[in-house]
Design a protein around this motif. Structure first.
Motif, PDB file in Angstrom:
ATOM      1  N   LEU A 186      18.308  12.822   6.418  1.00  0.00           N
ATOM      2  CA  LEU A 186      19.592  13.382   6.002  1.00  0.00           C
ATOM      3  C   LEU A 186      20.665  13.117   7.057  1.00  0.00           C
ATOM      4  CD1 LEU A 186      21.190  14.978   3.942  1.00  0.00           C
ATOM      5  CD2 LEU A 186      20.337  17.087   4.965  1.00  0.00           C
ATOM      6  N   PHE A 187      20.325  13.298   8.330  1.00  0.00           N
ATOM      7  CA  PHE A 187      21.272  13.021   9.407  1.00  0.00           C
ATOM      8  C   PHE A 187      21.660  11.550   9.409  1.00  0.00           C
ATOM      9  CE2 PHE A 187      22.561  11.933  13.688  1.00  0.00           C
ATOM     10  CZ  PHE A 187      23.336  13.017  14.083  1.00  0.00           C
ATOM     11  N   GLU A 188      20.683  10.701   9.244  1.00  0.00           N
ATOM     12  CA  GLU A 188      20.926   9.254   9.221  1.00  0.00           C
ATOM     13  C   GLU A 188      21.866   8.891   8.075  1.00  0.00           C
ATOM     14  OE1 GLU A 188      17.688   6.086  10.145  1.00  0.00           O
ATOM     15  OE2 GLU A 188      17.719   6.346   7.976  1.00  0.00           O
ATOM     16  N   GLU A 189      21.613   9.447   6.912  1.00  0.00           N
ATOM     17  CA  GLU A 189      22.445   9.165   5.732  1.00  0.00           C
ATOM     18  C   GLU A 189      23.878   9.638   5.923  1.00  0.00           C
ATOM     19  OE1 GLU A 189      23.232   7.681   1.962  1.00  0.00           O
ATOM     20  OE2 GLU A 189      21.345   7.521   3.052  1.00  0.00           O
ATOM     21  N   MET A 190      24.024  10.784   6.568  1.00  0.00           N
ATOM     22  CA  MET A 190      25.349  11.385   6.701  1.00  0.00           C
ATOM     23  C   MET A 190      26.173  10.788   7.834  1.00  0.00           C
ATOM     24  SD  MET A 190      25.987  13.791   4.443  1.00  0.00           S
ATOM     25  CE  MET A 190      27.291  14.688   5.284  1.00  0.00           C
ATOM     26  N   PHE A 191      25.541  10.460   8.965  1.00  0.00           N
ATOM     27  CA  PHE A 191      26.317  10.189  10.182  1.00  0.00           C
ATOM     28  C   PHE A 191      26.061   8.846  10.865  1.00  0.00           C
ATOM     29  CE2 PHE A 191      25.693  14.888  10.077  1.00  0.00           C
ATOM     30  CZ  PHE A 191      27.013  15.242   9.848  1.00  0.00           C
ATOM     31  N   VAL A 192      25.017   8.120  10.457  1.00  0.00           N
ATOM     32  CA  VAL A 192      24.650   6.913  11.209  1.00  0.00           C
ATOM     33  C   VAL A 192      24.753   5.667  10.331  1.00  0.00           C
ATOM     34  CG1 VAL A 192      22.927   5.847  12.713  1.00  0.00           C
ATOM     35  CG2 VAL A 192      23.018   8.344  12.507  1.00  0.00           C
ATOM     36  N   PRO A 193      25.813   4.880  10.485  1.00  0.00           N
ATOM     37  CA  PRO A 193      25.924   3.616   9.748  1.00  0.00           C
ATOM     38  C   PRO A 193      24.766   2.691  10.112  1.00  0.00           C
ATOM     39  CG  PRO A 193      28.008   4.199  10.788  1.00  0.00           C
ATOM     40  CD  PRO A 193      26.974   5.136  11.344  1.00  0.00           C
ATOM     41  N   PHE A 194      24.410   1.813   9.202  1.00  0.00           N
ATOM     42  CA  PHE A 194      23.236   0.963   9.396  1.00  0.00           C
ATOM     43  C   PHE A 194      23.249   0.183  10.714  1.00  0.00           C
ATOM     44  CE2 PHE A 194      20.657  -2.876   8.716  1.00  0.00           C
ATOM     45  CZ  PHE A 194      19.438  -2.268   8.441  1.00  0.00           C
ATOM     46  N   PRO A 195      24.373  -0.441  11.118  1.00  0.00           N
ATOM     47  CA  PRO A 195      24.367  -1.178  12.395  1.00  0.00           C
ATOM     48  C   PRO A 195      23.989  -0.305  13.594  1.00  0.00           C
ATOM     49  CG  PRO A 195      26.311  -1.743  11.120  1.00  0.00           C
ATOM     50  CD  PRO A 195      25.667  -0.576  10.431  1.00  0.00           C
ATOM     51  N   LEU A 196      24.376   0.975  13.544  1.00  0.00           N
ATOM     52  CA  LEU A 196      24.044   1.867  14.656  1.00  0.00           C
ATOM     53  C   LEU A 196      22.562   2.251  14.651  1.00  0.00           C
ATOM     54  CD1 LEU A 196      27.114   4.277  14.863  1.00  0.00           C
ATOM     55  CD2 LEU A 196      26.560   2.311  16.296  1.00  0.00           C
ATOM     56  N   ARG A 197      21.938   2.191  13.480  1.00  0.00           N
ATOM     57  CA  ARG A 197      20.504   2.478  13.419  1.00  0.00           C
ATOM     58  C   ARG A 197      19.732   1.403  14.179  1.00  0.00           C
ATOM     59  NH1 ARG A 197      20.260   3.854   6.892  1.00  0.00           N
ATOM     60  NH2 ARG A 197      22.149   5.134   6.897  1.00  0.00           N
ATOM     61  N   LEU A 198      20.202   0.168  14.072  1.00  0.00           N
ATOM     62  CA  LEU A 198      19.586  -0.921  14.822  1.00  0.00           C
ATOM     63  C   LEU A 198      19.899  -0.805  16.303  1.00  0.00           C
ATOM     64  CD1 LEU A 198      20.403  -3.917  12.431  1.00  0.00           C
ATOM     65  CD2 LEU A 198      18.281  -2.586  12.571  1.00  0.00           C
ATOM     66  N   GLN A 199      21.116  -0.350  16.604  1.00  0.00           N
ATOM     67  CA  GLN A 199      21.556  -0.242  17.997  1.00  0.00           C
ATOM     68  C   GLN A 199      20.712   0.754  18.777  1.00  0.00           C
ATOM     69  OE1 GLN A 199      25.801   0.472  18.583  1.00  0.00           O
ATOM     70  NE2 GLN A 199      25.356   1.685  20.411  1.00  0.00           N
TER      71      GLN A 199
END
Length: 231
Positions: free
Chosen positions: A68-81
């Motif tokens: 849920l946090f990922e969906e709300m606040f973390v754009p995909f490029p930042l997930r890789l970062q």
């Protein structure tokens, strides 16, 4: 897309929440109206089952919270970062077995102490996470409730593991608290992006460690019943 996903999560949470609350009760010793440390009537086998059930629920809700946090606040490029920018888990320095061969070789005592180390090292960071999430303008109530629930149940899990150690290993109540050894470092009001990435790292790392707790406890249970066929 974000809104529809959040709505779907909301429907799921409404359906699941009463179940979570009802099955999370077993670690409380209602029949004696005391804490686990004052419940000698609970058998070792039953206590281990309750601790495992608690760990399963904590892991499940930690997965939901992280997603849920990922969906709300973390754009995909930042997930890789997060994987490339040197964000490390706060429990990395703990002497916790990681490979399958290491886990298979450690004793029951070390399995339990490993779980206790993980549990205690996360109590303070999860409490701190509550204060940071409260500062998010758009943090959904569902996310706040889930992280608060996990934070509270982690303390119950700690109590259960400590009593289990006393029952199984005939050891006194442990006093070592790993969260007091400076594993978690506070920052003074970091930039918003840095705060998001730090909180995302905390949630991701906790989800990983919660799975370890569950795995170690289930391996311990297996060893109690079928010592030579535990994978």
């Amino acid at each position: 897309v974000h809104l529809s996903s959040v709505k779907q999560c909301g429907v799921w949470a409404v359906l699941l929440w009463p179940y979570l609350l009802s099955v999370s009760i077993p670690l409380d010793c209602k029949e004696e109206q005391g804490s686990l440390s004052r419940c000698p009537s609970i058998s070792q086998e039953k206590l281990l089952d309750r601790v495992i059930q608690h760990a399963e629920l904590i892991y499940r809700v930690s997965e939901e919270s992280c997603s849920l946090f990922e969906e709300m606040f973390v754009p995909f490029p930042l997930r890789l970062q997060r994987n490339q920018a040197g964000y490390t888990c706060i429990t990395k320095a703990l002497p916790i077995p990681s490979s399958k061969s290491e886990i298979q070789q450690i004793s029951d005592k070390w399995l339990l102490h490993s779980v206790l180390m993980l549990v205690q090292s996360w109590i303070e960071p999860l409490a701190y996470l509550q204060t940071t999430l409260d500062r998010y303008d758009d943090a959904p109530e569902m996310l706040l409730n889930k992280t608060k629930w996990v934070s509270e149940k982690l303390i119950s899990l700690e109590q259960g593991v400590v009593v289990l150690i006393k029952k199984m290993l005939d050891e006194g109540m442990l006093t070592t608290t790993y969260s007091e050894q400076g594993l978690f470092q506070y920052e003074v009001q970091p930039e918003m992006l840095e705060s998001v990435m730090r909180d995302y790292t905390l949630l991701s790392c906790f989800k990983k460690d919660a799975h370890k707790m569950e795995t170690f406890l289930k391996l311990l249970k297996c060893r109690q019943t079928d010592k030579y066929n535990c994978a």
